[in-house]
Design a protein around this motif. Structure first.
Motif, PDB file in Angstrom:
ATOM      1  N   SER A   1      34.122  37.074  68.324  1.00  0.00           N
ATOM      2  CA  SER A   1      34.493  36.620  69.665  1.00  0.00           C
ATOM      3  C   SER A   1      34.444  35.105  69.795  1.00  0.00           C
ATOM      4  N   TYR A   2      33.735  34.435  68.899  1.00  0.00           N
ATOM      5  CA  TYR A   2      33.691  32.971  68.895  1.00  0.00           C
ATOM      6  C   TYR A   2      34.880  32.368  68.164  1.00  0.00           C
ATOM      7  N   HIS A   3      35.675  33.205  67.566  1.00  0.00           N
ATOM      8  CA  HIS A   3      36.863  32.782  66.823  1.00  0.00           C
ATOM      9  C   HIS A   3      38.072  33.467  67.457  1.00  0.00           C
ATOM     10  N   TRP A   4      39.221  33.112  67.033  1.00  0.00           N
ATOM     11  CA  TRP A   4      40.441  33.750  67.538  1.00  0.00           C
ATOM     12  C   TRP A   4      40.490  35.227  67.185  1.00  0.00           C
ATOM     13  N   LEU A   5      39.635  35.677  66.305  1.00  0.00           N
ATOM     14  CA  LEU A   5      39.620  37.074  65.860  1.00  0.00           C
ATOM     15  C   LEU A   5      39.162  38.047  66.935  1.00  0.00           C
ATOM     16  N   GLY A   6      38.456  37.550  67.928  1.00  0.00           N
ATOM     17  CA  GLY A   6      37.862  38.415  68.941  1.00  0.00           C
ATOM     18  C   GLY A   6      38.836  39.364  69.598  1.00  0.00           C
ATOM     19  N   GLU A   7      40.045  38.911  69.843  1.00  0.00           N
ATOM     20  CA  GLU A   7      41.018  39.778  70.515  1.00  0.00           C
ATOM     21  C   GLU A   7      41.736  40.723  69.547  1.00  0.00           C
ATOM     22  N   HIS A   8      41.527  40.552  68.254  1.00  0.00           N
ATOM     23  CA  HIS A   8      42.230  41.368  67.258  1.00  0.00           C
ATOM     24  C   HIS A   8      41.315  42.338  66.503  1.00  0.00           C
ATOM     25  N   LEU A   9      40.006  42.174  66.647  1.00  0.00           N
ATOM     26  CA  LEU A   9      39.039  43.047  65.981  1.00  0.00           C
ATOM     27  C   LEU A   9      38.523  44.052  67.004  1.00  0.00           C
ATOM     28  N   PHE A  10      38.686  45.341  66.694  1.00  0.00           N
ATOM     29  CA  PHE A  10      38.226  46.350  67.647  1.00  0.00           C
ATOM     30  C   PHE A  10      37.562  47.514  66.937  1.00  0.00           C
ATOM     31  N   ALA A  11      36.693  48.189  67.697  1.00  0.00           N
ATOM     32  CA  ALA A  11      35.950  49.337  67.180  1.00  0.00           C
ATOM     33  C   ALA A  11      36.764  50.609  67.324  1.00  0.00           C
TER      34      ALA A  11
END
Length: 127
Positions: free
Chosen positions: A24-34
């Motif tokens: 979530s501190y990187h641009w990955l936050g919106e693309h990584l999901f459980a």
């Protein structure tokens, strides 16, 4: 002299939470999901979730970003010590590889960061 207490090995859910916070501190936050397929449930809820598509063995997380010719990355999270994959999890990973995805097991959130960074070509700034 008192012996130093060793820190207990974090549980898988704690490791996964740490990884999601890191992302979530990187641009990955919106693309990584459980993908919430695990956990104990009563019979009624388990039946309902199965009808909705919950399947055993599916990896815990997905990074929905194509990279290096792969469609996306599935991550199966495990504890740093003592975490073991099931036959269903190994089969799911094998099948994802066959269909053009990357799929890895990560033992702890630090290793998961390494898996993601490697998948993205060695840099989080590449995209």
């Amino acid at each position: 002299m008192r012996a130093l207490k060793t820190q207990p090995c974090p549980k898988e859910d704690v490791e996964q939470t740490c990884l999601v916070r890191w992302a979530s501190y990187h641009w990955l936050g919106e693309h990584l999901f459980a993908i919430p397929n695990g956990g104990l449930r009563n019979k009624r809820v388990a039946t309902l979730l199965k009808a909705q598509g919950v399947k055993p063995g599916v990896s815990d997380l997905m990074l929905a970003v194509p990279s290096q010719g792969k469609h996306g990355l599935f991550i199966e999270m495990k504890r740093r010590k003592g975490g073991k994959t099931t036959e269903q999890q190994r089969k799911f990973i094998e099948n994802r590889l066959h269909y053009g995805y990357e799929a890895k097991v990560a033992y702890g959130w630090h290793q998961a960061v390494e898996v993601i960074t490697e998948y993205l070509g060695g840099s989080l700034n590449a995209f």
